[in-house]
Design an enzyme around this catalytic site. Structure first.
Site, short mmCIF file in Angstrom:
data_model
loop_
_atom_site.label_atom_id
_atom_site.label_comp_id
_atom_site.label_asym_id
_atom_site.label_seq_id
_atom_site.Cartn_x
_atom_site.Cartn_y
_atom_site.Cartn_z
N THR A 1 44.39 48.52 43.73
CA THR A 1 44.76 47.83 44.97
C THR A 1 44.82 46.33 44.72
O THR A 1 44.05 45.80 43.93
CB THR A 1 43.68 48.14 46.05
OG1 THR A 1 43.71 49.55 46.32
CG2 THR A 1 43.94 47.38 47.35
N GLY B 1 43.94 45.74 39.07
CA GLY B 1 43.67 44.33 38.81
C GLY B 1 42.18 44.05 38.82
O GLY B 1 41.35 44.96 38.87
N ALA B 2 41.83 42.76 38.79
CA ALA B 2 40.42 42.36 38.84
C ALA B 2 40.34 40.94 39.39
O ALA B 2 41.30 40.18 39.32
CB ALA B 2 39.79 42.40 37.45
N ASP B 3 39.19 40.61 39.94
CA ASP B 3 38.96 39.24 40.41
C ASP B 3 38.43 38.37 39.29
O ASP B 3 38.73 37.18 39.23
CB ASP B 3 38.00 39.26 41.61
CG ASP B 3 38.61 40.02 42.77
OD1 ASP B 3 39.69 39.63 43.23
OD2 ASP B 3 38.02 41.04 43.19
N GLU C 1 38.21 52.31 44.44
CA GLU C 1 38.63 51.91 43.08
C GLU C 1 37.64 52.45 42.05
O GLU C 1 38.02 52.98 41.01
CB GLU C 1 38.72 50.38 42.98
CG GLU C 1 39.86 49.81 43.79
CD GLU C 1 39.88 48.29 43.87
OE1 GLU C 1 40.94 47.74 44.17
OE2 GLU C 1 38.84 47.65 43.63
N SER D 1 47.41 42.47 44.81
CA SER D 1 48.77 41.98 44.56
C SER D 1 49.26 42.35 43.16
O SER D 1 50.45 42.65 42.98
CB SER D 1 48.81 40.45 44.74
OG SER D 1 47.86 39.83 43.90
N THR D 2 48.38 42.38 42.16
CA THR D 2 48.81 42.76 40.80
C THR D 2 49.12 44.25 40.76
O THR D 2 50.13 44.68 40.18
CB THR D 2 47.74 42.38 39.76
OG1 THR D 2 47.19 41.10 40.09
CG2 THR D 2 48.32 42.33 38.36
C1 5RP Z 1 40.85 44.94 45.35
C2 5RP Z 1 40.60 44.47 43.97
C3 5RP Z 1 41.72 43.76 43.28
O1 5RP Z 1 41.99 44.41 42.08
C4 5RP Z 1 41.30 42.34 43.01
O2 5RP Z 1 40.92 41.74 44.23
C5 5RP Z 1 42.44 41.53 42.36
O3 5RP Z 1 43.46 41.37 43.29
P1 5RP Z 1 44.79 40.61 42.94
O4 5RP Z 1 45.55 41.48 42.00
O5 5RP Z 1 45.48 40.48 44.29
O6 5RP Z 1 44.45 39.28 42.35
O7 5RP Z 1 39.56 44.63 43.40
O8 5RP Z 1 39.69 45.48 45.93
#
Ligand code: 5RP
Length: 222
Positions: A28, A82-84, A103, A30-31
């Site tokens: 989940t 993705g990841a933060d 996730e 944007s990536t």
């Molecule tokens: C969602 C997540 C996303 O993978 C994380 O927030 C990265 O998001 P983005 O790709 O928008 O930077 O863990 O729960």
């Protein structure tokens, strides 16, 4: 390159990990959304996908990709998300999009976790990004007191004036001020607090592969 172009580049590169004829686990954010768009272009090669959120399920269906309930799937070979924040060894903070529990569930039944991220997500020590913790709403204050005792500054995630409600009907607490020296230990410690559904530390089961978008191209870590 813009951040979106870097995300798009790693999303494209992740298609190499898709196994023909199988069901793919999809994250989940944007990536992950860029990855879903790439998956849409090769949808005839896969059987379908298991989604880590309602938003992802909707986007997959929008591309005509069949979405399977995890209860109807025996195994998933690849999970892409993705990841933060991510370290060079594949430990991550996730949950910025409030989908951390699903996730972690989908990742846990997948043979390989492919993390896709732009280069800004790579860190030496996790914790600059506030750590998301999904909680049963009635336990919120009790959990926040325990997170303060750990040295964190917890804050209930809100949208406007109302708490954010996850796909699981729960709340999110974001914990700032943690320099996470031992992510594996902290993951266990926070998960054991009564009322915690999931902590957004993905360290005990981190990423097997990280595709990082940089100005010099897509770099593969781990
Ligand atoms: C969602 C997540 C996303 O993978 C994380 O927030 C990265 O998001 P983005 O790709 O928008 O930077 O863990 O729960």
């Amino acid at each position: 390159m813009t951040q979106d172009e870097l995300k798009q580049a790693v999303a494209r590169a992740a298609i190499d990990y898709v196994v023909d004829g199988e069901i793919i686990g999809v994250g989940t954010g944007s990536t992950a959304n860029f990855f879903i768009d790439e998956l849409g272009k090769i949808k005839e090669r896969i059987k379908g996908a298991v989604a880590s959120s309602e938003a992802t399920a909707e986007r997959l269906r929008g591309h005509g990709i069949p979405v399977f309930d995890l209860n109807d799937v025996e195994r998933i070979s690849v999970y892409v998300d993705g990841a933060d924040e991510i370290t060079a060894s594949g430990a991550m903070i996730k949950g910025g999009g409030a989908a951390l529990t699903r996730e972690k569930i989908v990742a846990s039944v997948s043979d390989k976790f492919v993390c896709i991220a732009d280069g800004s997500k790579l860190v030496q020590v996790l914790g600059k990004f506030p750590l998301p913790v999904e909680v049963v709403p009635m336990a919120g204050q009790a959990i926040m007191r325990q997170l303060v005792a750990l040295g964190g500054q917890p804050k209930l995630r809100v949208k406007g004036t109302e708490p954010v409600v996850t796909d699981n009907g729960a709340h999110i607490i974001d914990v700032a001020g943690l320099a996470i020296a031992d992510p594996v230990a902290l993951e266990s410690q926070i998960n054991q607090m009564p009322g915690v559904i999931t902590v957004g530390l993905f360290a005990q089961r981190g990423a097997n592969v990280c595709l990082l978008g940089t100005a010099d191209g897509v770099k593969k870590l781990t």
